[in-house]
Write a protein that holds these residues in place. Structure first.
Motif, PDB file in Angstrom:
ATOM      1  N   ASN A  15       0.744  -1.231   0.070  1.00  0.00           N
ATOM      2  CA  ASN A  15       0.061  -0.112  -0.128  1.00  0.00           C
ATOM      3  C   ASN A  15       0.819   1.330  -0.082  1.00  0.00           C
ATOM      4  OD1 ASN A  15      -2.239  -1.555   0.082  1.00  0.00           O
ATOM      5  ND2 ASN A  15      -2.917  -0.941   2.031  1.00  0.00           N
ATOM      6  N   ALA A  16       0.742   2.007  -1.189  1.00  0.00           N
ATOM      7  CA  ALA A  16       1.452   3.374  -1.070  1.00  0.00           C
ATOM      8  C   ALA A  16       0.637   4.417  -0.238  1.00  0.00           C
ATOM      9  CB  ALA A  16       1.662   3.804  -2.393  1.00  0.00           C
ATOM     10  N   VAL A  17      -0.682   4.134  -0.305  1.00  0.00           N
ATOM     11  CA  VAL A  17      -1.565   5.152   0.639  1.00  0.00           C
ATOM     12  C   VAL A  17      -2.514   3.970   1.193  1.00  0.00           C
ATOM     13  CG1 VAL A  17      -3.471   6.719   0.447  1.00  0.00           C
ATOM     14  CG2 VAL A  17      -1.645   6.967  -1.106  1.00  0.00           C
ATOM     15  N   ASN A  18      -2.581   4.182   2.347  1.00  0.00           N
ATOM     16  CA  ASN A  18      -3.073   2.986   3.195  1.00  0.00           C
ATOM     17  C   ASN A  18      -4.481   3.542   4.174  1.00  0.00           C
ATOM     18  OD1 ASN A  18      -3.393   0.675   4.486  1.00  0.00           O
ATOM     19  ND2 ASN A  18      -2.152   1.206   6.477  1.00  0.00           N
ATOM     20  N   ASN A  19      -5.726   3.549   3.357  1.00  0.00           N
ATOM     21  CA  ASN A  19      -6.904   3.838   3.971  1.00  0.00           C
ATOM     22  C   ASN A  19      -7.108   5.131   4.684  1.00  0.00           C
ATOM     23  OD1 ASN A  19      -9.502   2.923   4.199  1.00  0.00           O
ATOM     24  ND2 ASN A  19      -8.989   2.145   6.422  1.00  0.00           N
ATOM     25  N   ILE A  20      -6.679   6.158   3.888  1.00  0.00           N
ATOM     26  CA  ILE A  20      -6.696   7.587   4.630  1.00  0.00           C
ATOM     27  C   ILE A  20      -7.848   8.289   4.321  1.00  0.00           C
ATOM     28  CG2 ILE A  20      -4.088   7.795   4.739  1.00  0.00           C
ATOM     29  CD1 ILE A  20      -4.434   9.917   2.480  1.00  0.00           C
ATOM     30  N   SER A  21      -8.219   9.067   5.235  1.00  0.00           N
ATOM     31  CA  SER A  21      -9.518   9.908   4.935  1.00  0.00           C
ATOM     32  C   SER A  21      -9.230  11.342   5.615  1.00  0.00           C
ATOM     33  CB  SER A  21     -10.721   9.484   5.857  1.00  0.00           C
ATOM     34  OG  SER A  21     -11.098   8.089   5.416  1.00  0.00           O
ATOM     35  N   PHE A  22      -9.558  12.480   4.750  1.00  0.00           N
ATOM     36  CA  PHE A  22      -9.718  13.897   5.472  1.00  0.00           C
ATOM     37  C   PHE A  22     -10.613  14.644   4.567  1.00  0.00           C
ATOM     38  CE2 PHE A  22      -6.317  13.279   2.216  1.00  0.00           C
ATOM     39  CZ  PHE A  22      -6.506  14.400   1.158  1.00  0.00           C
ATOM     40  N   GLN A  23     -10.627  15.836   4.736  1.00  0.00           N
ATOM     41  CA  GLN A  23     -11.371  16.860   4.142  1.00  0.00           C
ATOM     42  C   GLN A  23     -10.741  18.225   4.282  1.00  0.00           C
ATOM     43  OE1 GLN A  23     -15.495  16.506   5.913  1.00  0.00           O
ATOM     44  NE2 GLN A  23     -15.178  18.473   6.897  1.00  0.00           N
ATOM     45  N   GLY A  49      -6.869  12.498 -10.494  1.00  0.00           N
ATOM     46  CA  GLY A  49      -7.181  11.358 -11.469  1.00  0.00           C
ATOM     47  C   GLY A  49      -5.865  11.116 -12.184  1.00  0.00           C
ATOM     48  N   LEU A  50      -4.853  11.423 -11.802  1.00  0.00           N
ATOM     49  CA  LEU A  50      -3.722  10.914 -12.740  1.00  0.00           C
ATOM     50  C   LEU A  50      -3.327   9.609 -12.280  1.00  0.00           C
ATOM     51  CD1 LEU A  50      -1.341  14.284 -12.682  1.00  0.00           C
ATOM     52  CD2 LEU A  50      -2.667  13.197 -14.482  1.00  0.00           C
ATOM     53  N   LEU A  51      -3.713   8.938 -11.037  1.00  0.00           N
ATOM     54  CA  LEU A  51      -3.397   7.685 -10.724  1.00  0.00           C
ATOM     55  C   LEU A  51      -4.842   7.285 -10.376  1.00  0.00           C
ATOM     56  CD1 LEU A  51      -0.228   7.706  -8.323  1.00  0.00           C
ATOM     57  CD2 LEU A  51      -0.469   6.888 -10.649  1.00  0.00           C
ATOM     58  N   ARG A  52      -4.965   5.934 -10.887  1.00  0.00           N
ATOM     59  CA  ARG A  52      -6.240   5.177 -10.577  1.00  0.00           C
ATOM     60  C   ARG A  52      -6.289   4.827  -9.100  1.00  0.00           C
ATOM     61  NH1 ARG A  52     -10.127   2.815 -14.035  1.00  0.00           N
ATOM     62  NH2 ARG A  52      -8.521   3.129 -15.641  1.00  0.00           N
ATOM     63  N   LYS A  53      -7.009   5.073  -8.330  1.00  0.00           N
ATOM     64  CA  LYS A  53      -7.205   4.629  -6.876  1.00  0.00           C
ATOM     65  C   LYS A  53      -7.367   3.108  -6.942  1.00  0.00           C
ATOM     66  CE  LYS A  53     -11.705   6.362  -5.752  1.00  0.00           C
ATOM     67  NZ  LYS A  53     -12.246   6.343  -6.984  1.00  0.00           N
ATOM     68  N   THR A  54      -6.997   2.492  -5.761  1.00  0.00           N
ATOM     69  CA  THR A  54      -7.354   1.102  -5.482  1.00  0.00           C
ATOM     70  C   THR A  54      -8.785   0.924  -4.943  1.00  0.00           C
ATOM     71  OG1 THR A  54      -4.979   0.410  -5.210  1.00  0.00           O
ATOM     72  CG2 THR A  54      -6.715  -1.130  -4.747  1.00  0.00           C
ATOM     73  N   SER A  55      -8.966   1.599  -3.907  1.00  0.00           N
ATOM     74  CA  SER A  55     -10.291   1.985  -3.362  1.00  0.00           C
ATOM     75  C   SER A  55     -10.496   3.224  -2.629  1.00  0.00           C
ATOM     76  CB  SER A  55     -10.562   0.610  -2.555  1.00  0.00           C
ATOM     77  OG  SER A  55      -9.750   0.663  -1.212  1.00  0.00           O
ATOM     78  N   GLY A  56     -11.797   3.562  -2.329  1.00  0.00           N
ATOM     79  CA  GLY A  56     -12.261   4.504  -1.580  1.00  0.00           C
ATOM     80  C   GLY A  56     -13.068   5.550  -2.371  1.00  0.00           C
ATOM     81  N   GLU A  57     -13.355   6.741  -1.609  1.00  0.00           N
ATOM     82  CA  GLU A  57     -14.286   7.639  -2.514  1.00  0.00           C
ATOM     83  C   GLU A  57     -13.644   8.944  -2.321  1.00  0.00           C
ATOM     84  OE1 GLU A  57     -18.359   7.516  -1.219  1.00  0.00           O
ATOM     85  OE2 GLU A  57     -18.610   5.454  -1.818  1.00  0.00           O
ATOM     86  N   ILE A  58     -13.675   9.811  -3.422  1.00  0.00           N
ATOM     87  CA  ILE A  58     -13.205  11.258  -3.361  1.00  0.00           C
ATOM     88  C   ILE A  58     -14.094  12.048  -4.279  1.00  0.00           C
ATOM     89  CG2 ILE A  58     -11.282  12.669  -4.113  1.00  0.00           C
ATOM     90  CD1 ILE A  58      -9.536  10.129  -4.441  1.00  0.00           C
ATOM     91  N   THR A  59     -14.538  13.221  -3.414  1.00  0.00           N
ATOM     92  CA  THR A  59     -15.566  13.997  -4.116  1.00  0.00           C
ATOM     93  C   THR A  59     -14.877  15.357  -4.065  1.00  0.00           C
ATOM     94  OG1 THR A  59     -16.662  14.452  -2.093  1.00  0.00           O
ATOM     95  CG2 THR A  59     -17.658  12.745  -3.896  1.00  0.00           C
ATOM     96  N   ILE A  60     -15.021  16.171  -5.021  1.00  0.00           N
ATOM     97  CA  ILE A  60     -14.669  17.681  -5.176  1.00  0.00           C
ATOM     98  C   ILE A  60     -15.991  18.585  -5.514  1.00  0.00           C
ATOM     99  CG2 ILE A  60     -13.537  19.365  -6.403  1.00  0.00           C
ATOM    100  CD1 ILE A  60     -11.349  17.177  -7.029  1.00  0.00           C
ATOM    101  N   GLY A  61     -16.212  19.352  -4.478  1.00  0.00           N
ATOM    102  CA  GLY A  61     -17.573  20.132  -4.867  1.00  0.00           C
ATOM    103  C   GLY A  61     -18.714  19.156  -4.586  1.00  0.00           C
TER     104      GLY A  61
END
Length: 238
Positions: A15-23, A49-61
């Motif tokens: 995991n390069a990014v390990n299940n992180i959450s923030f806003q 969007g330059l890398l495809r995430k393995t899992s998780g949700e990302i919203t902008i606005g």
């Protein structure tokens, strides 16, 4: 403005990014700090969007981060600036203006070129620019559409002292205008004076996410300690 929920980016079994959450909320500058290989650039590239995430949700606005509606709201300045070899500096601004539908862009474009000492380079081709000038062009292009959210990945590397000072001033102006900025860096002093909040990343995990004063209370118990001291304490090998 930005919501990241349970983001994972995996390469093979690592995991390069390990299940992180923030806003991130409107009108704040957030510094994303971490040693080399912490996952800062990976996190930012997944968000834009330059890398495809393995899992998780990302919203902008409120929109999915890969949607056209989301892409209209943000600009991204990468660590390694990319410019078009056969476009002049001025043509880069024109291209961005047309892509984003920016009206009357020449006046704002001229102001940005003046801020970054590029006025006399306006007709110079991208292939003939130094790395520092390419970085300045990249920043100008990102600022031209007046986005609500800006992602800066190591923005100060390659910039001269005047450009660094002007960039910090622009950060302050953007914040006052209600814009949201995420700055990824390992140059701690470049964000200490401008960030409202600091997120410290190590091995793909968020170890701290708060104001500098609150982080001091949590981790060093001394108001005289610097952000660098907090960073070194949190990222030290146990």
């Amino acid at each position: 403005m930005l919501n990241v929920s349970n983001l994972v980016k995996r390469y093979g079994k690592q995991n390069a990014v390990n299940n992180i959450s923030f806003q991130l909320d409107g009108g704040e500058v957030v510094g994303l700090l971490g040693p080399n290989g912490a996952g800062k650039s990976t996190t930012m590239k997944c968000i834009v969007g330059l890398l495809r995430k393995t899992s998780g949700e990302i919203t902008i606005g409120g929109y999915d981060h890969l949607s056209v509606e989301a892409k209209k709201l943000f600009s991204f300045i990468p660590e390694t600036p990319y410019v078009y070899d056969l476009l002049t500096v001025q043509e880069h601004l024109q291209f961005i203006a047309q892509a984003y539908g920016v009206k009357n862009w020449k006046e704002r474009g001229g102001e940005l070129l003046e801020i970054y000492d590029l006025t006399d380079k306006a007709n110079k081709l991208g292939r003939d620019l130094s790395k520092g000038m390419k970085q300045k062009v990249s920043i100008c292009c990102a600022l031209l559409p007046d986005p609500q959210l800006l992602f800066f990945d190591e923005p100060m590397i390659g910039l001269d002292p005047k450009a660094i000072k002007n960039t910090k001033r622009i950060f302050k102006e953007l914040k006052e205008a209600g814009k949201t900025i995420l700055v990824s860096t390992h140059l701690i002093d470049s964000v200490e004076t401008i960030a409202d909040r600091i997120m410290i990343l190590k091995d793909g995990n968020i170890l701290g996410n708060d104001t500098i004063s609150n982080l001091k209370e949590q981790f060093v118990n001394d108001e005289n300690e610097s952000l660098e001291d907090i960073f070194l304490e949190l990222t030290k090998d146990v």
